[in-house]
Design an enzyme around this catalytic site. Structure first.
Site, mmCIF file in Angstrom:
data_model
loop_
_atom_site.group_PDB
_atom_site.id
_atom_site.type_symbol
_atom_site.label_atom_id
_atom_site.label_comp_id
_atom_site.label_asym_id
_atom_site.label_seq_id
_atom_site.Cartn_x
_atom_site.Cartn_y
_atom_site.Cartn_z
ATOM 1 N N THR A 85 -8.511 6.750 -1.695
ATOM 2 C CA THR A 85 -9.863 6.212 -1.844
ATOM 3 C C THR A 85 -10.913 7.292 -1.596
ATOM 4 O OG1 THR A 85 -9.552 5.323 0.380
ATOM 5 C CG2 THR A 85 -9.471 3.738 -1.425
ATOM 6 N N HIS A 101 0.804 -1.236 0.000
ATOM 7 C CA HIS A 101 0.000 0.000 0.000
ATOM 8 C C HIS A 101 0.830 1.276 0.000
ATOM 9 C CE1 HIS A 101 -3.950 -1.893 0.877
ATOM 10 N NE2 HIS A 101 -3.178 -2.806 1.448
ATOM 11 N N LYS A 117 0.647 14.447 1.287
ATOM 12 C CA LYS A 117 -0.734 14.715 0.855
ATOM 13 C C LYS A 117 -0.983 16.214 0.655
ATOM 14 C CE LYS A 117 -2.533 10.597 3.241
ATOM 15 N NZ LYS A 117 -3.193 9.727 2.252
ATOM 16 N N LYS A 165 -8.646 13.585 4.867
ATOM 17 C CA LYS A 165 -7.753 12.423 4.808
ATOM 18 C C LYS A 165 -6.744 12.569 5.945
ATOM 19 C CE LYS A 165 -6.758 13.713 0.536
ATOM 20 N NZ LYS A 165 -6.963 12.501 -0.206
ATOM 21 N N ARG A 166 -5.923 11.548 6.166
ATOM 22 C CA ARG A 166 -4.871 11.685 7.159
ATOM 23 C C ARG A 166 -3.970 12.868 6.803
ATOM 24 N NH1 ARG A 166 -4.237 7.702 11.239
ATOM 25 N NH2 ARG A 166 -2.245 8.674 11.703
ATOM 26 N N LYS A 169 -14.729 8.018 -3.298
ATOM 27 C CA LYS A 169 -15.970 8.269 -2.551
ATOM 28 C C LYS A 169 -16.554 9.623 -2.962
ATOM 29 C CE LYS A 169 -13.898 5.583 1.116
ATOM 30 N NZ LYS A 169 -12.921 5.684 2.219
#
Ligand code: F58
Length: 815
Positions: free
Chosen positions: A660, A365, A558, A552-553, A664
């Site tokens: 992900t 991952h 990110k 998100k985290r 969504k």
């Protein structure tokens, strides 16, 4: 709202509303000794969940014939989210139960709100595991989860003075009505001690591990209800308890309760918390213990079932059993399965290795080297002396084979299991697996070309891609009732079973009436979220503004920081130039940062500090607003996704394995503003460039830039002191310090750290892309058509599709 197909299993569960009410009332009396009317809402929820759980267990018991091939999905995380509403939807019982509860003087919505999120995961990886459980049950396969039952989940996040504060998440406090403890299926797991060699008169020898610490692993089973209610699987979560034989009775009798109890707390610590901080040897050993406990206990339980169903037909084990390892945390599955087969069932080494590698598969991952787990050999051998013998021998044989062909000699350093005094868990996983997959096209090719290049050279045939997916029933049908109704009114209910049916929405992109109704549904979703934001943060947001969301985290790659820089830029430009009027927007952030990740926590504080400045500046007339929703979890995510219009997916290209939330959000008719990274690439290919906004460097350009050594963050800042330079200065000049101080460490990360994640490099293309996208928003009709197109193309991203690919390519199971 009726959005269920007919022929579901619900009729077998309750004959009608009357029957439901009778059973529900009877359960309250028998368990609590009180009538329903005298129960609190919490108790009512708990009894309802117990009732549905009991029905589910009855279905589960008869679900699969013993010949069915079984998949065991080993994951240290399952981020389940609330189950009640989801299971009622899957059984098609929502209306019947809601009517019954109404007649009993309460409401289903009130009871649903009582459910707490089991916080058994960190983020994407854990939620993916939960979506997979749902889809495996939907596909009717025998697919079971194997994980840990942490006493405390990931911390509950509160925000104080802009800072993240971590509070204990005592999610089990009120009990977990879905689980059932299975004492009879407990197994023993041993840590430490020593390996003893035994030999009989014939010369036959064997080994046992003796002494050390003996732990009783007790399983708690949670039913997993597939849509349609015909298949119910289970998730088995292990809890660590002391073995009675290890109880220090002498100490107890001598009144030394502290000593007598110490071993109890040491053992129980193993299943107390989800992933302790990586700081310090003690914390790390606990993590290794968790990994071994759930691996060993899970495999012992699988072998018991296998023996029961197939006797000692070991040659066909891999025809009946698949063991899938979610990342490297279950990497010990290979050697542990061998240990059990050799030490307990008497197989020989070669046969055991063959069985293990034919049944085990592995998903990677991440491409980040720092996330590839390694353990010092000394620690490992001390804690798991017998297991280590198997690893050492497999590694020895692996080296021997590799060295036979000289061309491979240079591959040893990168592919051996043991190297540099360490056990490399990714290598352990790969050497024991017949399949290795990445989670998006781009990610898999990066694995093949860079991170796992040498393994790919040796065994290209085991590599494959399985692009992630998400459970569209939870994240669209359940999370977004107004939109789900609209979809069902337009194309019927089949999309719940088969998400590719959503393509049938495409003709409605030209239907003005439909698009207006869609906008009204989005507005209702935004209002629901606005109410939640006000309730949790006391901030009022305007639902006429664009809802631009990054949830998100928190992690440097990110790039939540890039998003904040964009907001600061818009703000500065508005102050400088009264004619500059960006589209009125509410920027919504949510997510947690790991306790020990200082930079990520500082970015959270920065967002809240910028919010404090901008939200309170009358000069911008409410055109920009920032909301930070605390304690991101599956439950509030289900409120946020439906209300989103712009989905921020802005990781530095090449860093996000898949993502992900991008899926969504597109499902819920948001347009993606993103880099060409992870599965954004596939989203973009599917929806077409008109319906997504891509910006920034591509993965190859990022790699080349790093490799060239020619990037200097200061050049970016010096070349535009008015915009970028000004924002960087604001980090330390006091402009944002009102809430809780300046942001020196973020400035250092950017300037001294040479902007590792290329925030400054991608800044202009990002801001331009945002401005273009928000300009497009003004054309409501075109925007809504593009948004609908995103939903229509989202079928590919259902985890049902992903699971079917795993079934077909990896587990060799036909639907
Ligand atoms: C995530 N990994 C990836 N790891 O970052 C994301 O791109 C991908 O979509 C998702 O997996 C599912 O494939 C992830 O969530 C973790 O949470 C680790 C848990 C163990 C500690 C280190 C992080």
């Amino acid at each position: 709202m009726v959005i269920f197909r007919s022929g579901m299993a619900r009729d077998k569960i309750f004959k009608d509303t009357q029957d439901f009410k009778e059973q529900y009332r009877a359960l309250c009396v028998s368990v609590l000794g009180r009538e329903f009317d005298k129960c609190t809402d919490k108790e009512r929820y708990s009894m309802l969940a117990r009732l549905i759980a009991a029905k589910s267990r009855a279905i589960e018991a008869e679900c699969h014939p013993k010949e069915a091939k079984k998949v065991y999905y080993f994951s240290l995380e399952f981020l389940l989210g609330p189950l009640l509403d989801n299971y009622l939807l899957n059984y098609g019982l929502r209306d019947l139960v809601a009517d019954g509860i109404d007649e009993m003087g309460s409401s289903l919505d009130t009871l649903i709100k009582q459910e707490v999120d089991p916080g058994l995961g960190n983020g994407g990886l854990g939620r993916l595991a939960a979506c997979f459980l749902d889809s495996m049950a939907h596909e009717g396969m025998a697919g079971f989860g194997n994980g840990m039952r942490y006493r405390y989940g990931l911390f509950r996040q509160e925000i104080e003075d802009g800072r993240q504060v971590e509070c204990t998440d005592n999610w089990l406090e009120g009990g977990f009505p879905w689980e059932s403890r299975k004492d009879g299926s407990s197994v023993t797991v041993r840590f430490g001690g020593e390996v003893v060699r035994h030999q009989d008169e014939t010369g036959r020898f064997w080994f046992t591990q003796e002494g050390g610490e003996c732990v009783r692993a007790v399983p708690y089973d949670v039913p997993i209800v597939g849509y349609g209610g015909k298949t119910v699987n289970k998730l088995r979560l292990w809890s660590a308890e002391p073995c009675e034989e290890d109880f220090d009775l002498d100490a107890f009798n001598a009144g030394d309760y502290a000593r007598a109890n110490k071993f109890r707390s040491d053992v129980e610590a193993i299943s107390t918390i989800l992933y302790p901080n990586d700081a310090g040897e003690h914390g790390r050993i606990l993590r290794l213990k968790q990994e071994y406990l759930f691996v060993s206990a899970g495999l012992q339980s699988i072998l018991r079932t296998y023996e029961h169903e197939h006797g000692h037909d070991w040659d066909h084990f891999a025809d009946h059993v698949c063991i899938h390892t979610n990342d490297t945390h279950p990497a010990m599955c290979g050697p542990e399965l061998m240990r059990l087969l050799v030490d307990v069932y008497g197989l020989d080494f070669d046969q055991a290795f063959k069985i293990a590698s034919a049944s085990i598969s592995y998903t990677n991952h991440t491409v980040m080297p720092e996330a590839l787990e390694k353990w010092p050999i000394e620690t490992f051998r001390h804690l798991l002396p017998r297991l280590y013998m198997f690893i050492e021998e497999v590694d020895r044989r692996y080296r021997e084979n590799l060295m036979r062909e000289e061309v491979n000699a240079d591959l040893l350093a990168s592919t051996a299991i043991l190297w540099d005094g360490q056990v490399r868990m990714a290598n352990l996983s790969i050497i024991f697996s017949h399949s290795v997959n990445g989670v998006s096209d781009l990610h898999t090719s990066i694995l093949e070309q860079t991170v796992l290049r040498d393994f790919y050279r040796l065994r290209p045939q085991i590599f494959n891609n399985k692009t992630n997916g998400v459970c569209h029933r939870r994240f669209l049908a359940q999370a977004n009732p107004p939109y789900a109704k609209l979809i069902t009114d337009a194309i019927g209910t089949r999309w719940l079973d088969d998400a590719t049916e959503l393509e049938r929405l495409i003709p409605f992109e030209k239907d003005a009436g439909f698009l207006d109704a869609m906008e009204a549904a989005k507005k209702a979703d935004k209002e629901r979220l606005a109410a939640y934001i006000e309730e949790t943060t006391q901030l009022q947001v305007d639902t006429n503004t664009i809802f631009d969301v990054q949830v998100k985290r928190f992690h440097a790659y990110k790039r939540q920081l890039l998003n904040v820089f964009k907001i600061l830029d818009l703000y500065n430009r508005m102050l400088d130039d009264p004619t500059f009027k960006p589209a009125p927007t509410t920027f919504i952030f949510s997510g947690k940062a790991a306790q020990s990740y200082v930079l990520a926590k500082e970015v959270i504080r920065l967002i809240n500090s910028v919010a404090d400045v901008i939200n309170n500046d009358a000069r911008i007339e409410g055109r920009l607003k920032i909301a930070f929703v605390p304690n991101f979890a599956v439950s509030n995510a289900q409120l946020i996704y439906p209300a989103t219009e712009i989905s921020e997916q802005i990781s530095v290209a090449g860093a996000e394995a898949s993502g992900t939330s991008n899926m969504k959000l597109m499902m819920n008719a948001a347009l993606t503003l993103g880099t060409y990274d992870g599965s954004n690439v596939e989203i973009s290919q599917l929806v077409g460039e008109k319906n997504i906004k891509i910006f920034g460097l591509r993965a190859q350009e990022v790699e080349d830039l790093y490799a060239s050594g020619s990037y200097f963050a200061w050049n970016q800042v010096n070349s535009d002191p008015g915009r970028l330079g000004r924002i960087v200065s604001m980090l330390t000049d006091g402009s944002l310090a009102g809430l809780s101080g300046n942001f020196e460490s973020i400035r250092d990360y950017l300037m001294a750290g040479n902007d590792h994640d290329l925030v400054l490099k991608d800044f202009y293309s990002y801001v331009d892309a945002w401005e273009e996208l928000t300009a497009f928003y003004a054309d409501r009709h075109a925007w809504n058509a593009a948004a609908l197109h995103n939903t229509a193309k989202a079928g590919f991203f259902s985890s049902d599709r992903t699971i079917r690919e795993y079934m077909h390519d990896i587990w060799k199971i036909e639907s």
